[in-house]
Design a protein around this motif. Structure first.
Motif, short mmCIF file in Angstrom:
data_model
loop_
_atom_site.label_atom_id
_atom_site.label_comp_id
_atom_site.label_asym_id
_atom_site.label_seq_id
_atom_site.Cartn_x
_atom_site.Cartn_y
_atom_site.Cartn_z
N ALA A 1 0.81 -1.22 0.00
CA ALA A 1 0.00 0.00 0.00
C ALA A 1 0.84 1.27 0.00
CB ALA A 1 -0.93 0.00 1.21
N TYR A 2 1.99 1.26 0.67
CA TYR A 2 2.75 2.49 0.85
C TYR A 2 4.19 2.43 0.36
CZ TYR A 2 -1.12 3.24 4.09
OH TYR A 2 -2.36 3.35 4.64
N VAL A 3 4.92 1.44 0.83
CA VAL A 3 6.36 1.41 0.56
C VAL A 3 6.65 1.23 -0.93
CG1 VAL A 3 8.53 0.21 1.07
CG2 VAL A 3 6.84 0.56 2.88
N GLN A 4 6.09 0.21 -1.53
CA GLN A 4 6.34 -0.06 -2.94
C GLN A 4 5.94 1.12 -3.84
OE1 GLN A 4 4.64 -3.71 -4.42
NE2 GLN A 4 5.47 -3.42 -6.47
N PRO A 5 4.72 1.67 -3.70
CA PRO A 5 4.35 2.78 -4.57
C PRO A 5 5.25 4.01 -4.43
CG PRO A 5 2.39 1.87 -3.53
CD PRO A 5 3.59 1.23 -2.87
N VAL A 6 5.67 4.32 -3.21
CA VAL A 6 6.53 5.49 -3.01
C VAL A 6 7.89 5.27 -3.67
CG1 VAL A 6 7.80 6.83 -1.28
CG2 VAL A 6 5.38 6.31 -0.93
N HIS A 7 8.48 4.10 -3.45
CA HIS A 7 9.78 3.82 -4.07
C HIS A 7 9.68 3.84 -5.59
CE1 HIS A 7 11.06 2.65 -0.06
NE2 HIS A 7 12.30 2.59 -0.52
N GLU A 8 8.66 3.22 -6.13
CA GLU A 8 8.51 3.18 -7.60
C GLU A 8 8.23 4.56 -8.17
OE1 GLU A 8 5.61 0.03 -8.09
OE2 GLU A 8 7.20 -1.49 -8.17
N ARG A 9 7.49 5.37 -7.45
CA ARG A 9 7.20 6.74 -7.92
C ARG A 9 8.49 7.54 -8.04
NH1 ARG A 9 3.37 8.01 -4.57
NH2 ARG A 9 4.59 9.07 -2.98
N HIS A 10 9.48 7.21 -7.22
CA HIS A 10 10.74 7.94 -7.24
C HIS A 10 11.83 7.24 -8.03
CE1 HIS A 10 9.32 11.10 -4.66
NE2 HIS A 10 8.85 10.21 -3.80
N GLY A 11 11.49 6.19 -8.77
CA GLY A 11 12.43 5.60 -9.72
C GLY A 11 12.99 4.23 -9.40
N ALA A 12 12.65 3.65 -8.25
CA ALA A 12 13.14 2.31 -7.94
C ALA A 12 12.30 1.26 -8.66
CB ALA A 12 13.08 2.07 -6.43
N GLN A 13 12.91 0.15 -8.96
CA GLN A 13 12.20 -0.98 -9.56
C GLN A 13 12.31 -2.16 -8.60
OE1 GLN A 13 13.89 -2.32 -13.26
NE2 GLN A 13 12.59 -4.12 -13.33
N LEU A 14 11.17 -2.68 -8.18
CA LEU A 14 11.17 -3.83 -7.28
C LEU A 14 11.57 -5.08 -8.05
CD1 LEU A 14 10.56 -4.97 -4.44
CD2 LEU A 14 8.21 -5.36 -5.24
N VAL A 15 12.64 -5.72 -7.61
CA VAL A 15 13.09 -6.99 -8.20
C VAL A 15 12.31 -8.13 -7.55
CG1 VAL A 15 15.04 -8.56 -8.50
CG2 VAL A 15 15.36 -6.07 -8.72
N GLY A 16 12.18 -8.07 -6.22
CA GLY A 16 11.43 -9.09 -5.53
C GLY A 16 11.45 -8.89 -4.03
#
Length: 99
Positions: free
Chosen positions: A24-39
């Motif tokens: 809900a929070y961590v993933q969207p914030v990181h992705e909004r700022h340019g990070a890509q979740l690998v896993g």
């Protein structure tokens, strides 16, 4: 690519709640700022491992600063701490692909 791996030694954490907050929070914030979740993995001994990818080291530093100062990060701090993960030992390693 440049990678950041964070391992939480959190056997007693409520991983179900932590996953809900992450999505809900961590993933969207990181992705909004340019990070890509690998896993994101839960190991058999209940460690939580998260790997993020960035174009390079400078992009990683820029993203982490943006995440740290993001209003969502600040407003959800108490909820994220409620999972127990914030109080557990953690390790962070930065990696560069050799392929």
């Amino acid at each position: 690519m440049y990678y950041r791996m964070r391992t939480y030694y959190a056997a007693d954490a409520d991983h179900e709640v932590a996953t809900r907050i992450f999505k809900a929070y961590v993933q969207p914030v990181h992705e909004r700022h340019g990070a890509q979740l690998v896993g994101r993995w839960l190991t058999e001994d209940r460690r939580l491992v998260v790997i993020w990818a960035y174009p390079d080291e400078a992009a990683c530093a820029q993203t982490l600063e943006a995440v740290r100062t993001d209003p969502v990060t600040r407003s959800t701090q108490a909820e994220r701490e409620a999972t127990g993960l914030a109080s557990f030992e953690r390790e962070e390693v930065f990696m560069t692909s050799t392929l």
